[in-house]
Write an enzyme that holds these catalytic residues in place. Sequence first.
Site, short mmCIF file in Angstrom:
data_model
loop_
_atom_site.label_atom_id
_atom_site.label_comp_id
_atom_site.label_asym_id
_atom_site.label_seq_id
_atom_site.Cartn_x
_atom_site.Cartn_y
_atom_site.Cartn_z
CG ASP A 1 -2.00 -0.99 1.21
OD1 ASP A 1 -2.31 -1.48 0.11
OD2 ASP A 1 -2.56 -1.30 2.28
CE LYS A 2 0.72 8.15 -2.74
NZ LYS A 2 -0.13 9.02 -3.56
#
Length: 239
Positions: free
Chosen positions: A57-58
């Site tokens: 995930d970012k």
Amino acid sequence: MKFPKFADLILFEDDDIIVVNKPPFISSLDEREGGEINMLRLAKQYSDDAQICHRLDKETSGALIIAKNPDAYRSVSMQFERRKVKKVYHAVIDGTHVFENLLVDLPILNIGKSSVTISRQDGKRAETWFQSLRYFKHYTLVECRPVTGRMHQIRIHLATQRASIAGDEMYKGKPVFLSEIKRKYHLGKDQEELPIMKRFALHAYEVSFKLLNGNDITIHAPYPKDFDTLLKQLEKFDS
């Protein structure tokens, strides 16, 4: 935001594979059309044929495997498919929770727009093991070992245990403020208090897999500054 030099992120490299310590707030791949910098672009500037082998995930930091050629990409992808890649994450969660090799086995359904939900009927199999590592008064440092690789898997599995990751507002996790853990904390007039960590507290701490030469390898990714700072503040004021 200042972007790090790709070479400075490298934890391991041979002729086929690079493992980097991905900084938070950089996407693994192109999320949408446009010029947003991401790990794939940074990797391709370093090695022309680079391919990202899995996603983080970012906001998640930590160990990310990158292949430098098609053979390496195929090899690592097959290992992921056969669940041969072992991943260990560390998370700071809300509340004190004693997890002793707890298995959460709840199917996850991707409902689009970067959202998932637990669905016993339509979800895909998802399994994560949890082990508490350190206890604070209001938080716990937990080791998370996902067996499957579903989107947001660790985050939603923890939320089902009423143990959301600190700062993960999508799954009801609250940010950690110094004023909540430090006694006699004073904020100056007209100052707005910011959370100790400006993202959810999840870090891909370790990854183990086979290199193309058949050797097994385990790579540790040190905590980034924000995760390290959060733990130090909890040790100091919340233990």
